[in-house]
Design a protein around this motif. Structure first.
Motif, PDB file in Angstrom:
ATOM      1  N   GLY A  48      10.906  42.734   3.159  1.00 40.28           N
ATOM      2  CA  GLY A  48      11.725  42.140   4.214  1.00 40.28           C
ATOM      3  C   GLY A  48      12.376  43.157   5.136  1.00 40.28           C
ATOM      4  N   ASN A  49      11.884  44.388   5.121  1.00 43.52           N
ATOM      5  CA  ASN A  49      12.473  45.434   5.954  1.00 43.52           C
ATOM      6  C   ASN A  49      12.002  45.334   7.392  1.00 43.52           C
ATOM      7  OD1 ASN A  49      14.023  46.867   3.994  1.00 43.52           O
ATOM      8  ND2 ASN A  49      12.095  47.616   3.142  1.00 43.52           N
ATOM      9  N   VAL A  54      15.236  56.030  16.276  1.00 47.91           N
ATOM     10  CA  VAL A  54      14.909  57.021  17.301  1.00 47.91           C
ATOM     11  C   VAL A  54      15.170  58.357  16.636  1.00 47.91           C
ATOM     12  CG1 VAL A  54      15.470  57.972  19.555  1.00 47.91           C
ATOM     13  CG2 VAL A  54      15.532  55.495  19.214  1.00 47.91           C
ATOM     14  N   GLY A  55      14.100  59.079  16.353  1.00 51.95           N
ATOM     15  CA  GLY A  55      14.224  60.282  15.543  1.00 51.95           C
ATOM     16  C   GLY A  55      14.763  59.885  14.180  1.00 51.95           C
ATOM     17  N   GLU A  56      15.862  60.498  13.778  1.00 49.09           N
ATOM     18  CA  GLU A  56      16.485  60.186  12.491  1.00 49.09           C
ATOM     19  C   GLU A  56      17.592  59.139  12.628  1.00 49.09           C
ATOM     20  OE1 GLU A  56      15.379  61.412   9.557  1.00 49.09           O
ATOM     21  OE2 GLU A  56      13.802  62.325  10.774  1.00 49.09           O
ATOM     22  N   THR A  57      17.879  58.708  13.851  1.00 51.63           N
ATOM     23  CA  THR A  57      18.988  57.791  14.097  1.00 51.63           C
ATOM     24  C   THR A  57      18.538  56.338  13.944  1.00 51.63           C
ATOM     25  OG1 THR A  57      19.934  59.357  15.667  1.00 51.63           O
ATOM     26  CG2 THR A  57      20.751  57.091  15.774  1.00 51.63           C
ATOM     27  N   LEU A  58      19.190  55.610  13.053  1.00 47.52           N
ATOM     28  CA  LEU A  58      18.908  54.189  12.866  1.00 47.52           C
ATOM     29  C   LEU A  58      19.494  53.405  14.035  1.00 47.52           C
ATOM     30  CD1 LEU A  58      17.793  51.910  11.047  1.00 47.52           C
ATOM     31  CD2 LEU A  58      20.034  51.854   9.928  1.00 47.52           C
ATOM     32  N   LYS A  63      18.704  43.557   8.253  1.00 51.53           N
ATOM     33  CA  LYS A  63      19.686  43.034   7.298  1.00 51.53           C
ATOM     34  C   LYS A  63      21.109  43.395   7.727  1.00 51.53           C
ATOM     35  CE  LYS A  63      16.252  43.260   3.628  1.00 51.53           C
ATOM     36  NZ  LYS A  63      15.763  43.993   2.472  1.00 51.53           N
ATOM     37  N   ARG A  64      21.299  44.623   8.188  1.00 50.49           N
ATOM     38  CA  ARG A  64      22.626  45.078   8.625  1.00 50.49           C
ATOM     39  C   ARG A  64      23.071  44.389   9.913  1.00 50.49           C
ATOM     40  NH1 ARG A  64      22.950  50.832  11.360  1.00 50.49           N
ATOM     41  NH2 ARG A  64      22.175  49.530  13.031  1.00 50.49           N
ATOM     42  N   ASP A  65      22.131  44.266  10.860  1.00 48.52           N
ATOM     43  CA  ASP A  65      22.481  43.770  12.190  1.00 48.52           C
ATOM     44  C   ASP A  65      22.299  42.264  12.362  1.00 48.52           C
ATOM     45  OD1 ASP A  65      23.272  46.257  13.498  1.00 48.52           O
ATOM     46  OD2 ASP A  65      21.188  46.859  13.226  1.00 48.52           O
ATOM     47  N   GLY A  66      21.897  41.570  11.303  1.00 48.37           N
ATOM     48  CA  GLY A  66      21.840  40.108  11.353  1.00 48.37           C
ATOM     49  C   GLY A  66      20.655  39.534  12.096  1.00 48.37           C
ATOM     50  N   GLY A  67      19.469  40.013  11.800  1.00 44.80           N
ATOM     51  CA  GLY A  67      18.270  39.456  12.418  1.00 44.80           C
ATOM     52  C   GLY A  67      17.534  40.505  13.237  1.00 44.80           C
ATOM     53  N   PHE A  68      16.819  40.019  14.223  1.00 46.26           N
ATOM     54  CA  PHE A  68      15.998  40.886  15.054  1.00 46.26           C
ATOM     55  C   PHE A  68      16.669  41.083  16.407  1.00 46.26           C
ATOM     56  CE2 PHE A  68      13.118  38.720  12.160  1.00 46.26           C
ATOM     57  CZ  PHE A  68      12.430  39.798  11.627  1.00 46.26           C
TER      58      PHE A  68
END
Length: 99
Positions: A48-49, A54-58, A63-68
Motif C-alpha cells: 500500500g505504499n 525529490v532526491g532524498e527529500t520525501l 499514509k502520512r498525507d492522507g491519500g494521493f
C-alpha cells in the motif's frame, strides 16, 4: 549542489494497481519541469505504499498525507524544492482546481 538535475522517484504499490497513477504523476511532473529534472523513476513496491521523493527529500507519502496528491499540490511541492522562485502560472492562482 553539483549542477546535476534532481531525480524524482515514485514508489507505488503493485498489489494496489497504482502503476497508472504513478505514471500519470510522472507525466505531469515531466511536462511541467521538463528542463529542470534529470530523471523521474517509477519504483514498484508493495504494502500500500505510495511515496514521492525529490532526491532524498520525501515530498508526498500516501499514509502520512492522507491519500494521493492532486497535480496542483504535487507540482507546488516539487517546485518548492527544485525551483522555489518559479511561478507555476495558473497552478499557483487561487481557486484554480483544474489540471
Amino acid at each position: 549542489m553539483s549542477g546535476q538535475k534532481p531525480r524524482v522517484s515514485i514508489l507505488y504499490c503493485t498489489q494496489c494497481n497504482w502503476l497508472l497513477r504513478a505514471g500519470w504523476m510522472a507525466q505531469e511532473l515531466l511536462s511541467t519541469f521538463s528542463d529542470s529534472l534529470g530523471e523521474v523513476a517509477l519504483i514498484p513496491g508493495t504494502g500500500g505504499n505510495f511515496e514521492i521523493h525529490v532526491g532524498e527529500t520525501l515530498v508526498w507519502e500516501r499514509k502520512r498525507d492522507g491519500g494521493f496528491p492532486g497535480p496542483k499540490e504535487l507540482k507546488q511541492r516539487v517546485r518548492d524544492i527544485i525551483e522555489p522562485e518559479r511561478d507555476l502560472g495558473h497552478t499557483d492562482r487561487a481557486g484554480s482546481d483544474h489540471p
